[in-house]
Design an enzyme around this catalytic site. Structure first.
Site, PDB file in Angstrom:
ATOM      1  N   GLU A 466      26.935   1.658  32.585  1.00  9.29           N
ATOM      2  CA  GLU A 466      27.499   2.530  31.751  1.00  9.29           C
ATOM      3  C   GLU A 466      28.305   1.750  30.564  1.00  9.29           C
ATOM      4  OE1 GLU A 466      28.901   5.860  33.673  1.00  9.29           O
ATOM      5  OE2 GLU A 466      29.624   7.130  32.246  1.00  9.29           O
ATOM      6  N   GLU A 737      38.311   4.752  39.965  1.00  7.23           N
ATOM      7  CA  GLU A 737      37.892   5.808  39.082  1.00  7.23           C
ATOM      8  C   GLU A 737      38.172   7.274  40.193  1.00  7.23           C
ATOM      9  OE1 GLU A 737      33.720   6.138  38.779  1.00  7.23           O
ATOM     10  OE2 GLU A 737      33.797   7.604  37.006  1.00  7.23           O
TER      11      GLU A 737
HETATM   12  C1  BGC Z   1      32.646   8.192  32.894  1.00  6.13           C
HETATM   13  C2  BGC Z   1      34.166   8.505  32.557  1.00  6.13           C
HETATM   14  C3  BGC Z   1      34.002   9.557  31.515  1.00  6.13           C
HETATM   15  C4  BGC Z   1      32.980  10.639  32.058  1.00  6.13           C
HETATM   16  C5  BGC Z   1      32.803  11.926  31.026  1.00  6.13           C
HETATM   17  C6  BGC Z   1      31.808   9.022  33.279  1.00  6.13           C
HETATM   18  O1  BGC Z   1      30.586   8.670  33.664  1.00  6.13           O
HETATM   19  O2  BGC Z   1      32.779   7.103  33.739  1.00  6.13           O
HETATM   20  O3  BGC Z   1      35.055   7.729  32.763  1.00  6.13           O
HETATM   21  O4  BGC Z   1      35.017   9.933  30.825  1.00  6.13           O
HETATM   22  O5  BGC Z   1      31.925  10.121  32.432  1.00  6.13           O
HETATM   23  O6  BGC Z   1      33.306  12.596  31.865  1.00  6.13           O
END
Ligand code: BGC
Length: 887
Positions: A466, A737
């Site tokens: 990501e 997270e």
């Molecule tokens: C990310 C987040 C991001 C989100 C959107 C995720 O996959 O890691 O931090 O804001 O997607 O909702």
């Protein structure tokens, strides 16, 4: 003695290669005395370091301004170096000496100056499927050693340049990540010392990086383009004033290099047997190399690097070597870090070693890589043999605490491994410590979250497939980040990409640079980054230009929202991430329970309010008036839609209460009832939060602003799930997270989305600086020209020490409680003033040093308030002490 220090241009010390037409100069004053203000200043600019001929002088300007003084009258020229110096006068009309001389140098300002051509390795040379990386080479002759030599370079993909056998510059992952279709950064290097008289050679390594490599979770590649290429130009200036240019072109050669594969997510494969050693030295025989191919690619989008470079910032030695129950050999770095491993080995030719980087061990203590999803984070190295050799990758980075080793033998020596921490080289500005070691570890984790996720672009996470510039995450963390480090150049650059990628209708992509496509855009609280981020940079650094430059983007976003619903004043349509990861989410959903229409309308109101203030700052009176009216109407609509006639907020979640309070959407009875409701909800959840990405950053702030600092401390100090300190007690070294990334029984949150280095919840750092230490902006005097110090002791803390390097110098706020005595040290930088609130103080009992407060030098006024004493302070270092009052 008053002196002028820390001269900066566009936040930078002696930068080379700027393309800002009206550079802004900042300086700081230093003085032993209190109450020092600048009465006037003078700036001189010269083309020579000794100022024999002045190009421009400001004359004496009567102004307190000491940051971002724009040199609007100087017509800057391409590649010209400008020396400058500053002197100032204080209020007693005493002048300082001239400051030391500093300089800046312009880059290539006009596209026509580029003689270089885009060059690329013939595809037939490379294993294209495997993403093999090429080397390029060129050479040139100089009749004499030049007086001055500059290199300007960029690439499609990533580049690393060598000149006559040594590396050019100390930046990594150049040219950095921008919206490549519209903006591509050029780096400028002073290479005078590296150039020789006679034959010179340039060698280039090219990597795939963000431009061409894998990006996103669906294994896409070639998002910006399918071919790496280099554009480079060297300008030589000789003693007699003559010039020579050497640039990339058709006479360059190319070869397949030892990098068999290089990907940001996946790591690098390197076969040292294929090294072409000495290829960047003069005299190297490249007769077996191929001719490069010229490719057509625009030069119109070239811009100078605005951000600070990504550099190697620190080194970490592994803590220990582990043998896991499954028999794996693992290095523990002791810190979840971002960068790469440097290692050395003495192995026979052809021996292959591997390093797999990962964040956590599983419950049994074995290697766990599931949460990396598609990112391989793997270095493969094939030894050339014949003695000790060492390696570190070039065009990748990993997020990891642990490294699994293969092929290094039974007992690899820790000595042979070093972790290299890479990030944008932002100046560290914030320091915070207190009497509670768990909070200090939390603070450490927040800082490391920033290090790991400020690698040229503000990313959500640095490890899985990501690592994207999620707008929401950036918006949530920006204020905290601006305490910890100087993030102004970092966000200046990123916001230009935000503008570049913004849709014609004003919509803002979920990630910047946008790699998700045209349809993935405009969730509330994510898109609002377009407004919140420039406003925050303006507030924290007094940078008005960022507001000027971002104004169309800010306005575009607000106008976009306005078009969304039936009702112009509500935003109750479209897709929103909502209170992402809120704990009140339904099973199998990531979206917290808070009504997304409430969230969207609340942020709409907030963005409009900030836009209105921005218009005011920029003197756009008519816009300010219109947006002020729009703001009132949105507030009305919010009230009508979400607040019952008797003042109850109809969405009964913690996040709903937090947003309504934070954005001033409830007043009078409704405000009281909302505060009570929030307290009640917290009580019901055993003083634990249920908030997600949207509510969490503001939760403690609103509690303490409503006078419930005790409730804020209660939340902060919880150590069981869900809380900030839960992860600390679980041994976290960065911010997770999920509140339960690792559960109490050692099992994990699902592997599909479980980052252990996600800065969003690190936004609690804001509360630590703003409320615990009490260092707060005064909105009317941005950049801390005037500021507030209002510490709120509590939570059993006996001391706190915090400092913040601002544009004016260092602010300090330290408090210490022993028995019933409070001592407080405060520093107010020269040319600023502070409003200090001494908690639980009784005016007659307060001493500064050993004099009564009211008689102390630098104290402009004092006032006894109900629970505290308010003091207006001029600059200086102060020490206050008093017996705590009964209030
Ligand atoms: C990310 C987040 C991001 C989100 C959107 C995720 O996959 O890691 O931090 O804001 O997607 O909702």
């Amino acid at each position: 003695m008053l002196t002028v220090q820390k001269l900066r241009v566009e936040y930078k010390e002696n930068p080379v290669g700027l393309d800002v037409r009206f550079p802004r100069i900042s300086w700081q004053l230093q003085s032993e005395k209190r109450d020092v203000l600048q009465q006037s200043y003078e700036i001189e600019v010269s083309a020579e370091a000794d100022f024999r001929r002045r190009l421009w002088s400001s004359g004496r300007v009567y102004s307190e301004q000491s940051s971002h003084v724009e040199l609007a009258e100087l017509m800057v020229r391409s590649r010209q170096r400008y020396y400058y110096r500053v002197r100032v006068w204080d209020m007693e009309d005493r002048s300082t000496e001239w400051s030391e001389t500093a300089f800046w140098e312009m880059g290539l300002l006009a596209q026509e100056e580029w003689q270089a051509e885009w060059i690329s390795a013939p595809l037939s040379l490379l294993d294209v499927e495997a993403e093999q990386c090429p080397l390029l080479r060129g050479s040139f002759h100089t009749a004499a050693k030049p007086l001055k030599a500059r290199m300007y370079a960029t690439a499609l993909g990533l580049y690393e340049l060598e000149l006559n056998g040594s590396r050019v510059g100390d930046g990594y992952l150049t040219p950095g990540w921008t919206s490549y279709g519209q903006r591509l950064q050029v780096q400028a290097y002073d290479i005078t010392a590296q150039i020789a008289a006679g034959e010179n050679a340039v060698g280039a390594w090219l990597g795939n990086g963000w431009y061409k490599g894998n990006l996103g979770w669906d294994n896409r590649r070639h998002i910006f383009g399918s071919r790496t290429a280099l554009l480079m130009q060297i300008h030589l200036t000789y003693e007699d004033g003559s010039e020579q240019i050497f640039a990339t072109g058709e006479n360059w050669t190319a070869a397949a290099g030892p990098i068999l594969m290089s990907e940001l997510y996946h790591g690098e494969s390197y076969d040292a047997r294929l090294e072409l050693s000495g290829f960047s030295r003069a005299g190297y025989d490249d007769s077996r190399w191929s001719r490069v191919e010229l490719i057509t690619h625009s030069k119109e989008m070239l811009v100078a690097q605005a951000n600070v470079p990504v550099r190697k910032i620190e080194q970490i030695k592994p803590l220990k070597l582990l043998k896991t129950p499954a028999g794996e050999t693992v290095l523990d770095m002791g810190q979840n870090m971002v960068g790469w491993m440097q290692f050395s080995l003495d192995a026979p030719r052809g021996r292959q070693v591997e390093l797999v980087h990962f964040e956590v061990l599983d419950r049994d203590g074995n290697v766990y890589t599931d949460n990396l999803r598609g990112a391989r984070q793997k270095i493969t190295y094939i030894a050339k043999g014949g003695g000790p050799e060492s390696y570190e990758p070039r065009f990748t980075f990993q997020g990891f605490r642990y490294v699994q080793l293969t092929g290094f033998g039974e007992e690899p020596s820790l000595q042979d491994f070093t972790g290299i921490v890479l990030h944008s080289d932002m100046e560290r500005t914030g320091f915070f410590a207190c009497s509670n070691p768990l909070i200090n570890q939390l603070q450490h984790n927040i800082l490391w979250g920033q290090k790991g996720n400020f690698v040229d672009v503000p990313t959500d996470c640095p490890q899985r497939d990501e690592r994207l510039g999620w707008t929401g995450d950036a918006q949530m963390f920006i204020r905290t980040s601006a305490y910890l480090m100087n993030v102004a150049p970092f966000f200046t650059k990123w916001l230009k990409d935000l503008s570049a990628d913004q849709l014609d209708n004003g919509g803002v992509p979920f990630v910047i640079p946008n790699v998700l496509g045209e349809n993935e855009h405009s969730s509330s609280a994510w898109g609002d980054a377009a407004v919140i981020c420039p406003w925050t940079i303006y507030q924290c650094y007094g940078d008005k230009r960022i507001l000027e430059e971002q104004y169309p983007s800010m306005q575009g976003w607000v106008e976009y929202i306005r078009q969304q619903g039936q009702d112009e004043y509500l935003w109750d349509t479209g897709f929103h991430f909502g209170d992402w990861l809120g704990l009140d989410a339904k099973p199998d959903s990531y979206k917290g329970a808070t009504d997304t229409a409430l969230i969207a309308t609340a942020f709409y109101a907030y963005s409009v309010q900030l836009l209105q203030k921005t218009a005011g700052v920029l003197g756009r009176t008519e816009d300010a008036r219109q947006y002020s009216e729009l703001h009132s109407r949105i507030k009305e609509a919010f009230k009508h839609e979400f607040i019952t006639p008797s003042g109850r907020l109809s969405v009964p979640t913690q996040t709903a209460c937090v947003l309504a309070l934070m954005f001033g959407l409830v007043e009078g009875t409704a405000k009281e009832r909302t505060t009570d409701k929030l307290l009640k909800l917290l009580e019901e959840s055993g003083h634990h939060l249920t908030t997600g990405f949207v509510g969490t950053p503001y939760l403690n702030l609103v509690l303490s602003e409503a006078g419930h600092t005790d409730a804020a401390y209660k939340l902060l100090l919880q150590t069981d799930y869900p809380s900030w300190l839960y992860q600390v007690t679980q041994g976290a070294t960065t911010i997770w997270e999920h509140w339960d990334g690792i559960k109490e029984d050692g099992s994990f949150w699902s592997k599909d989305m479980n980052s252990f280095n996600h800065y969003a919840y690190g936004a609690i750092g804001d509360f630590l600086y703003r409320h615990v230490a009490g260092i707060e902006l005064d909105e009317a005097y941005p950049g801390y020209k005037a500021f507030v110090i209002k510490p709120q002791p509590g939570g059993g803390l006996t001391w706190t020490a915090a400092a913040l390097e601002t544009m004016y110098g260092r602010i300090c706020s330290e408090w210490n409680i022993t028995a019933d005595q409070l001592e407080m040290s405060v520093s107010v930088p020269p040319n600023t003033s502070a409003t200090l609130y001494l908690p639980k103080a009784d005016l007659p009992r307060v001493l500064e040093g050993d004099v009564p407060l009211e008689h102390a030098a630098g104290v402009h006024s004092t006032e006894q308030l109900e629970h505290e004493v308010k003091v207006i302070l001029g600059s200086g270092d102060y020490k206050f002490s008093y017996k705590l009052g009964a209030q």
